[in-house]
Design an enzyme around this catalytic site. Structure first.
Site, PDB file in Angstrom:
ATOM      1  CG  ASN A 150      -1.697   1.271   1.390  1.00 19.78           C
ATOM      2  OD1 ASN A 150      -1.823   2.044   0.433  1.00 19.78           O
ATOM      3  ND2 ASN A 150      -2.235   1.510   2.576  1.00 19.78           N
ATOM      4  CE  LYS A 168       0.310   3.513   4.756  1.00 19.61           C
ATOM      5  NZ  LYS A 168       0.114   3.653   6.169  1.00 19.61           N
ATOM      6  CG  HIS A 172      -5.888   1.962   4.930  1.00 18.10           C
ATOM      7  ND1 HIS A 172      -5.442   2.865   5.853  1.00 18.10           N
ATOM      8  CD2 HIS A 172      -4.880   1.073   4.759  1.00 18.10           C
ATOM      9  CE1 HIS A 172      -4.207   2.542   6.222  1.00 18.10           C
ATOM     10  NE2 HIS A 172      -3.844   1.451   5.566  1.00 18.10           N
ATOM     11  CD  GLU A 215      -2.896   5.504   6.613  1.00 21.99           C
ATOM     12  OE1 GLU A 215      -2.878   5.572   5.370  1.00 21.99           O
ATOM     13  OE2 GLU A 215      -1.965   5.014   7.282  1.00 21.99           O
ATOM     14  CD  GLU A 263      -3.700  -2.601   7.136  1.00 19.51           C
ATOM     15  OE1 GLU A 263      -2.590  -2.860   6.703  1.00 19.51           O
ATOM     16  OE2 GLU A 263      -4.294  -1.539   6.901  1.00 19.51           O
ATOM     17  N   GLY A 277       2.176   2.116  10.672  1.00 20.44           N
ATOM     18  CA  GLY A 277       3.126   3.221  10.534  1.00 20.44           C
ATOM     19  C   GLY A 277       3.799   3.625  11.833  1.00 20.44           C
ATOM     20  CB  SER A 311       4.982  -1.981  11.896  1.00 21.11           C
ATOM     21  OG  SER A 311       4.564  -0.649  12.130  1.00 21.11           O
TER      22      SER A 311
HETATM   23  C1  PEP Z   1      -0.891   0.091   5.829  1.00 19.32           C
HETATM   24  O1  PEP Z   1      -0.892   1.255   5.473  1.00 19.32           O
HETATM   25  O2  PEP Z   1      -1.793  -0.638   5.422  1.00 19.32           O
HETATM   26  C2  PEP Z   1       0.185  -0.391   6.692  1.00 19.32           C
HETATM   27  C3  PEP Z   1       0.087  -1.565   7.206  1.00 19.32           C
HETATM   28  O3  PEP Z   1       1.239   0.483   6.922  1.00 19.32           O
HETATM   29  P1  PEP Z   1       2.659   0.137   7.616  1.00 19.32           P
HETATM   30  O4  PEP Z   1       3.129  -1.183   7.032  1.00 19.32           O
HETATM   31  O5  PEP Z   1       3.549   1.262   7.250  1.00 19.32           O
HETATM   32  O6  PEP Z   1       2.403   0.012   9.081  1.00 19.32           O
END
Ligand code: PEP
Length: 249
Positions: free
Chosen positions: A9, A11, A94, A96, A166, A172, A212
């Site tokens: 992803n 973003k 998501h 976000e 998630e 992040g 992460s």
């Molecule tokens: C994501 O944006 O779906 C995500 C898991 O981000 P990160 O791997 O940076 O934590």
């Protein structure tokens, strides 16, 4: 037997020229991979990503879409539009988008239904906040996200739909859920799917972990009983790191 699926992803990162060179560099490293590889890129990179990925085993996805086909929705892009240029996947719900753009379980549900109707494969994100986890509300919160967000679907939809668990506190932040925590919550998600759609759907649906993920923890996470790969944010922006995650085994 469920397959492993690893999706990046990006973003709001990467320009078209960076997209072209990223895919060109990644493709040879993943061409023999048994893992399904997906890159979910910004709208402005989609066309370039599709071109660069043409002769490769890398699939391309978007990061959002609207549930209507067309109309007065300034700034939005429909499932039909994504499908028309050859996009295969779309991330929906998501955290976000839920946090900054008022996405709700109800809008996620409308989008999931429209994506499936148009032949796009949704990657539907669910996850709890740290406060909810500490209050031991994780299963309840995710249960509701699944009940509404994935309500009213056909059993056959789960052959193409992917769920991404998630935990919001792990996105992040550099804080990864332990493989036990992630596996346990994904088992709880399967239990919820059993209640809604039965055993067969629940044991076959692909459920990824995201939060992460990096090359150092990919193997531990992806070799547990219920985690079918990952949705990877930050670590999907560097070819070398993303390639190591894909080739985790
Ligand atoms: C994501 O944006 O779906 C995500 C898991 O981000 P990160 O791997 O940076 O934590």
């Amino acid at each position: 037997m469920r397959r492993k699926v690893i999706a990046g992803n990006w973003k709001m990162n990467m320009l078209p020229n960076e997209t072209l060179s990223f895919i060109e560099a990644l493709a040879p490293h993943v061409k023999n991979s048994e893992v399904e590889v997906i890159l979910c890129v910004p709208y402005t990179d989609l066309f370039y990503a599709l071109l660069a990925a043409q002769e490769t085993n890398i699939k391309i996805g978007a990061q959002n879409m609207h549930w209507e086909d067309s109309g007065a929705y300034t700034g939005e892009v429909s499932a039909k539009m994504l499908k028309s240029i050859g996009v295969e996947y779309v991330i929906l719900g998501h955290s976000e988008r839920r946090q900054y753009f008022a996405e709700t379980d109800e809008t996620v549900n409308k989008k999931v239904k429209k994506a499936l109707e148009e032949g796009l494969k949704p990657i539907v994100c669910v996850g709890e906040t740290l406060e909810q986890r500490e209050a031991e509300k994780t299963d309840e919160v995710i249960g509701k996200q699944i009940e509404i967000g994935l309500g009213g679907l056909k059993e056959t939809d789960f052959a193409t739909l992917i769920i991404a668990y998630e935990p919001i506190w792990a996105i992040g932040t550099g804080k990864t859920a332990t493989s036990e925590q992630a596996n346990e919550t994904i088992r709880a998600i399967r239990k919820k799917i059993v209640e809604m759609y039965g055993n067969e759907v629940a044991s076959n649906v692909i459920i990824q972990y995201g939060g992460s993920v990096k090359s150092a923890n990919a193997k531990e996470l992806f070799t547990t009983s219920d985690i079918d790969g990952g949705l990877v944010g930050g670590a999907s922006l560097k070819v070398e790191e993303f390639e190591k995650i894909i080739n985790f085994s």
